[in-house]
Structures are given as structure tokens and as C-alpha cells.
Design a protein around this motif. Sequence first.
Motif, PDB file in Angstrom:
ATOM      1  N   HIS A  16       0.804  -1.218   0.000  1.00 57.70           N
ATOM      2  CA  HIS A  16       0.000   0.000   0.000  1.00 57.70           C
ATOM      3  C   HIS A  16       0.839   1.271   0.000  1.00 57.70           C
ATOM      4  N   VAL A  17       2.101   1.166   0.399  1.00 55.41           N
ATOM      5  CA  VAL A  17       2.931   2.357   0.573  1.00 55.41           C
ATOM      6  C   VAL A  17       3.170   3.110  -0.734  1.00 55.41           C
ATOM      7  N   PRO A  18       3.494   2.441  -1.867  1.00 54.45           N
ATOM      8  CA  PRO A  18       3.824   3.201  -3.085  1.00 54.45           C
ATOM      9  C   PRO A  18       2.755   4.199  -3.521  1.00 54.45           C
ATOM     10  N   LYS A  19       1.493   3.857  -3.382  1.00 53.37           N
ATOM     11  CA  LYS A  19       0.449   4.779  -3.824  1.00 53.37           C
ATOM     12  C   LYS A  19       0.455   6.069  -3.011  1.00 53.37           C
ATOM     13  N   TYR A  20       0.841   5.987  -1.743  1.00 50.80           N
ATOM     14  CA  TYR A  20       0.927   7.199  -0.923  1.00 50.80           C
ATOM     15  C   TYR A  20       2.209   7.966  -1.219  1.00 50.80           C
ATOM     16  N   LEU A  21       3.330   7.255  -1.434  1.00 52.09           N
ATOM     17  CA  LEU A  21       4.574   7.943  -1.758  1.00 52.09           C
ATOM     18  C   LEU A  21       4.504   8.607  -3.127  1.00 52.09           C
ATOM     19  N   LEU A  22       3.823   7.963  -4.062  1.00 52.67           N
ATOM     20  CA  LEU A  22       3.677   8.529  -5.399  1.00 52.67           C
ATOM     21  C   LEU A  22       2.499   9.496  -5.494  1.00 52.67           C
ATOM     22  N   GLU A  23       1.838   9.747  -4.359  1.00 55.93           N
ATOM     23  CA  GLU A  23       0.728  10.691  -4.259  1.00 55.93           C
ATOM     24  C   GLU A  23      -0.412  10.333  -5.202  1.00 55.93           C
TER      25      GLU A  23
ATOM     26  N   ASP B  68      -3.024  -0.850   5.356  1.00 54.50           N
ATOM     27  CA  ASP B  68      -3.124   0.510   4.829  1.00 54.50           C
ATOM     28  C   ASP B  68      -2.780   1.536   5.901  1.00 54.50           C
ATOM     29  N   SER B  69      -3.134   1.265   7.151  1.00 56.51           N
ATOM     30  CA  SER B  69      -2.832   2.216   8.219  1.00 56.51           C
ATOM     31  C   SER B  69      -1.329   2.384   8.418  1.00 56.51           C
ATOM     32  N   GLU B  70      -0.574   1.297   8.286  1.00 62.09           N
ATOM     33  CA  GLU B  70       0.880   1.411   8.391  1.00 62.09           C
ATOM     34  C   GLU B  70       1.442   2.218   7.224  1.00 62.09           C
ATOM     35  N   ALA B  71       0.867   2.033   6.031  1.00 59.17           N
ATOM     36  CA  ALA B  71       1.315   2.797   4.865  1.00 59.17           C
ATOM     37  C   ALA B  71       1.071   4.293   5.059  1.00 59.17           C
ATOM     38  N   ILE B  72      -0.075   4.648   5.622  1.00 60.45           N
ATOM     39  CA  ILE B  72      -0.371   6.064   5.886  1.00 60.45           C
ATOM     40  C   ILE B  72       0.625   6.637   6.883  1.00 60.45           C
ATOM     41  N   ALA B  73       0.863   5.892   7.976  1.00 63.47           N
ATOM     42  CA  ALA B  73       1.784   6.383   9.008  1.00 63.47           C
ATOM     43  C   ALA B  73       3.193   6.550   8.463  1.00 63.47           C
ATOM     44  N   TYR B  74       3.641   5.634   7.611  1.00 59.15           N
ATOM     45  CA  TYR B  74       4.992   5.746   7.055  1.00 59.15           C
ATOM     46  C   TYR B  74       5.091   6.917   6.084  1.00 59.15           C
ATOM     47  N   ALA B  75       4.160   6.994   5.129  1.00 57.43           N
ATOM     48  CA  ALA B  75       4.238   8.041   4.107  1.00 57.43           C
ATOM     49  C   ALA B  75       4.047   9.428   4.699  1.00 57.43           C
ATOM     50  N   PHE B  76       3.277   9.544   5.787  1.00 57.79           N
ATOM     51  CA  PHE B  76       3.029  10.848   6.396  1.00 57.79           C
ATOM     52  C   PHE B  76       4.336  11.501   6.839  1.00 57.79           C
ATOM     53  N   PHE B  77       5.275  10.707   7.346  1.00 60.23           N
ATOM     54  CA  PHE B  77       6.535  11.270   7.843  1.00 60.23           C
ATOM     55  C   PHE B  77       7.704  11.090   6.867  1.00 60.23           C
ATOM     56  N   HIS B  78       7.643  10.128   5.957  1.00 56.35           N
ATOM     57  CA  HIS B  78       8.806   9.804   5.135  1.00 56.35           C
ATOM     58  C   HIS B  78       8.675  10.245   3.682  1.00 56.35           C
ATOM     59  N   LEU B  79       7.535  10.796   3.297  1.00 55.56           N
ATOM     60  CA  LEU B  79       7.398  11.253   1.907  1.00 55.56           C
ATOM     61  C   LEU B  79       8.428  12.334   1.585  1.00 55.56           C
ATOM     62  N   ALA B  80       8.680  13.230   2.514  1.00 57.94           N
ATOM     63  CA  ALA B  80       9.665  14.299   2.283  1.00 57.94           C
ATOM     64  C   ALA B  80      11.066  13.731   2.087  1.00 57.94           C
ATOM     65  N   HIS B  81      11.399  12.651   2.767  1.00 58.52           N
ATOM     66  CA  HIS B  81      12.728  12.051   2.613  1.00 58.52           C
ATOM     67  C   HIS B  81      12.885  11.409   1.237  1.00 58.52           C
ATOM     68  N   TRP B  82      11.836  10.813   0.709  1.00 58.16           N
ATOM     69  CA  TRP B  82      11.900  10.243  -0.641  1.00 58.16           C
ATOM     70  C   TRP B  82      12.000  11.356  -1.685  1.00 58.16           C
ATOM     71  N   LYS B  83      11.303  12.456  -1.471  1.00 56.89           N
ATOM     72  CA  LYS B  83      11.371  13.560  -2.431  1.00 56.89           C
ATOM     73  C   LYS B  83      12.756  14.214  -2.435  1.00 56.89           C
ATOM     74  N   ARG B  84      13.430  14.159  -1.274  1.00 53.86           N
ATOM     75  CA  ARG B  84      14.742  14.789  -1.182  1.00 53.86           C
ATOM     76  C   ARG B  84      15.787  14.040  -1.996  1.00 53.86           C
ATOM     77  N   VAL B  85      15.632  12.731  -2.165  1.00 49.85           N
ATOM     78  CA  VAL B  85      16.580  11.927  -2.947  1.00 49.85           C
ATOM     79  C   VAL B  85      16.156  11.994  -4.411  1.00 49.85           C
ATOM     80  N   GLU B  86      16.980  12.569  -5.232  1.00 53.43           N
ATOM     81  CA  GLU B  86      16.651  12.787  -6.642  1.00 53.43           C
ATOM     82  C   GLU B  86      16.475  11.457  -7.370  1.00 53.43           C
ATOM     83  N   GLY B  87      15.329  11.309  -8.035  1.00 54.67           N
ATOM     84  CA  GLY B  87      15.059  10.126  -8.835  1.00 54.67           C
ATOM     85  C   GLY B  87      14.563   8.930  -8.052  1.00 54.67           C
TER      86      GLY B  87
END
Length: 523
Positions: free
Chosen positions: A392-399, A415-434
Amino acid sequence: MAEAGTGFLEQLKSCIVWSWTYLWTVWFFIVLFLVYILRVPLKINDNLSTVSMFLNTLTPKFYVALTGTSSLISGLILIFEWWYFRKYGTSFIEQVSVSHLRPLLGGVDNNSSNNSNSSNGDSDSNRQSVSECKVWRNPLNLFRGAEYNRYTWVTGREPLTYYDMNLSAQDHQTFFTCDSDHLRPADAIMQKAWRERNPQARISAAHEALEINECATAYILLAEEEATTIAEAEKLFKQALKAGDGCYRRSQQLQHHGSQYEAQHRRDTNVLVYIKRRLAMCARRLGRTREAVKMMRDLMKEFPLLSMFNIHENLLEALLELQAYADVQAVLAKYDDISLPKSATICYTAALLKARAVSDKFSPEAASRRGLSTAEMNAVEAIHRAVEFNPHVPKYLLEMKSLILPPEHILKRGDSEAIAYAFFHLAHWKRVEGALNLLHCTWEGTFHEVSVYPKKELPFFILFTAGLCSFTAMLALLTHQFPELMGVFAKAFLSTLFAPLNFVMEKVESILPSSLWHQLTRI
């Protein structure tokens, strides 16, 4: 696998028993009705002959009424089963069969097995409970007063479900209370406060406890629920730390004087660890990330065995914020172990580090022409491993799905774990180019459909009653449309059904004396 097979066999046995019980109950009432109608004090053989004659004289309307009544009863059972399943998430018949029929069928009681396993030692039971736990407390959960309530103020809606808050209340009672609390007035008040459902009643109880004594758990409750900002919560947690540290040092000296003192020391340890962890999270929220990392490292060194709080996941998030990827790798090397419970944070952070090495130069077209390099293959395998753990995580990371506030408890691989992870870690994935591009290419090319987890399957008895209701309704319709033909089929079926019983009765009458048999029939 053995436990799963045993559970399936027990469920299958209960399903069979309940199915046959239902069918034979219907036939019992039919036979009882016939006996009541006939009421002829003759021999059993004569009664059976009379029954056969009675069945031959039945009109098609009787069969229409019989099948229609059976369909109505099955439909009512189906409606009740469906309502019970939608409200409580389980089948009523299955729940009754598990509670009452499993002991009769030789099933194993879960409570007795747990009690027997608990005698093997506290460490073994703790490891077993951790490995079998499905619902976990979110290690990055927000503050109710300073963060969750802000959503309520803006939207007028509650961000947490009653089920989630009930689990938190159970956690608070487990971590912050002990059997000797009734000996101390302030702790006795807090013991009742953690059971209160009304937030204002809990806050009032905490203030009442502080009027009696400097109570660490009272400061915790006020910091979590009354403080409207993170700064206010941090100030209250510092007061809680001062009170909790004193209680911890006193109980540490007395822990070997008896089981009561040992339980109190265990409670004081949980309180102290919780306070320090939340103080580190306050520092992280207020931008003092390096200070937060130092506090988390010191806490993990001081209490290395308390893994139930999952402090390493807080540390991983803070280190990613500092872009200290070497330190992140060192933490993963310690906790990304096959013997420890996995989480989306561990799996996807490992994938992020592998993707970081190749994501800035990764191109799907170039990779398809020349093939994947070793580093790219490692990154793709790490993403596959992470997606396999929680798809479930990729759909939240890919918005591709909207984020909401994370709950206080999460379901591993859900799905609840995916929400909790993406809520705090989406910015870290965006910071790494590509990195998100590599995740999108890998996930899209491998996993087209994400399974719904956890998925509530319809219980067997809903399907069984639905099939039985449909079958009897079809019989009623066919009997109404084709009365003569269905009457012939019904008479043939009933004659075949009573033929073995008639044969047995004839044999019994031929063996037993007629006088004895006559006395039995009179009785």
C-alpha cells in the motif's frame, strides 16, 4: 503451518456440525408436525404407513407453504448474520460454535494454551507476544492536544476512531499502572483517569492528582491531551521527567524486595522511557533534530531491551531528516534482522538507501537496452522486498492516494501502516533525486494490482444461509408454477427418505415380542 491447519480443521468441523444441525432441526419440526397431526396410538409400522398415506394425500399447496416457510426462515437468519457481520466483523453462528462447540469437538482453548506457555518465562512470552502481534502502537503517533485536536478545531471532525482510542486506553493502563497504585492516592486517581472515556474527565482527574502529589503520569496526560502546542507539551513532559526520574530511582533500589516492588519498578521504567521518547519527539517537531537524535541514542543505550516502543523507527526518521545516511545504514544493520519484527519503516528505508545510490542516473529506457547493473539490481530487489511487505505504501509515496492523519495504532502490512509511514517519510523520498521515479518504474512494472489488506472475507454461514435461502425459494417458485410435477418429486423424495427408517422398524418388530412392543408403543 500446523497451527493454521488445525484452525482450519476446527472451523470445518464446526461448519459441518452447524449445517447438519440446521437441516436436521428443520426435518425434526416436520416430523413433529406430522406426529401431532396424526396422533394414532398404533404400532410404529402402522404409524409409518399412516405417515406415507398422509404424505401421498398432501396437496401441492402444502409443499409451496413448506418451501416458502423454509426460505423465509433462512432469509431471516441470513439478514441477522449479515447485520451481525457488518456490526461486529464476525459470524454469530461461527462465534457460538467456536465458544461452545470447539471444546466438545476436541479443540484447544487459546486461553489455556497461553496460560501454559506463560510458565516458560517472561522473556519467552514477551517474544511470542511481539511476534504474534498484529496491531502495533504507531511509534510516530501525533500529540492529541497539540496536533490531532487542531484538525478537530478546523474541520469539526474527530481524527481518531473509537477503536483506536480504546486501544490507546488499554496501552496506558498497561504501561502506566500497577497493582499497588491503590496505596498511593495520586496514582489511584490516575488509574481511574486512564479508564475514563471523556477527555475532560481525564484532564480534571490529572489536575486532581497533581494537587495531591507530583505525579509523572498526570503530567503525561496533560502533555498529551491538554497542551495545545508542542512547546507546552515539552514543558509538561520536562516536569513529568523530574517526577518520573525520582520514582524510578526509588523503585530501582527496592525492586528486589518482592513482586509488588518489582511490578512498581517495571511501571516506573515504562513511564520514564515514554517521557524521554516523547521529549525527543518534541525536540524533533520543534526543529532541534540533532538534540532529538542524541536523546534517542542515549535512551536506546540506557534501555536496550525495551524494543516494544520501537524507538529505532523514531531515530531512523530523525537521521533521514539530517541526511545522515551512513548512520541510517548502521541502524538498519542492527534492526533489519530476520529474527526481529519487520515494519514498513525498516523495509522502505532500506530500499531508499539502495535507490539513492543509482536513482539520480537511472533511466528506464537505458536500463532496458543495456540491462540493469549490480547496484540497480540491488535497488530493484530492495524495492520488491519492501512492496512485498506492504504493497500500500507506493500509492501514498507517489501521491496517487491522498494522505490523512496517521492513527495511534497501525496494522502491520496494512493501509494504516502505509499512511503512518508516508506521512513522515514522503519528504525524505522527495529529497533523494530520482528515488520516486525508480519506485514508480519498479512498482508499476511488477505490481499492477494492490491487494486489499486486511480483507474481511464473508463468513461461511452467510454464504450457506444465502445458498439455502435461494435454494428453498427456487423450490417454492417451481412448486407454485409446476405443482403436479414437483408433487411427484417431493413424494418420491420423502418416500426415499423414510424408506430406511421403515425398513429398520420392520426388522425391530420382527425381532422383539409383540407384547413388549405393544407396551412400548403405549408408553
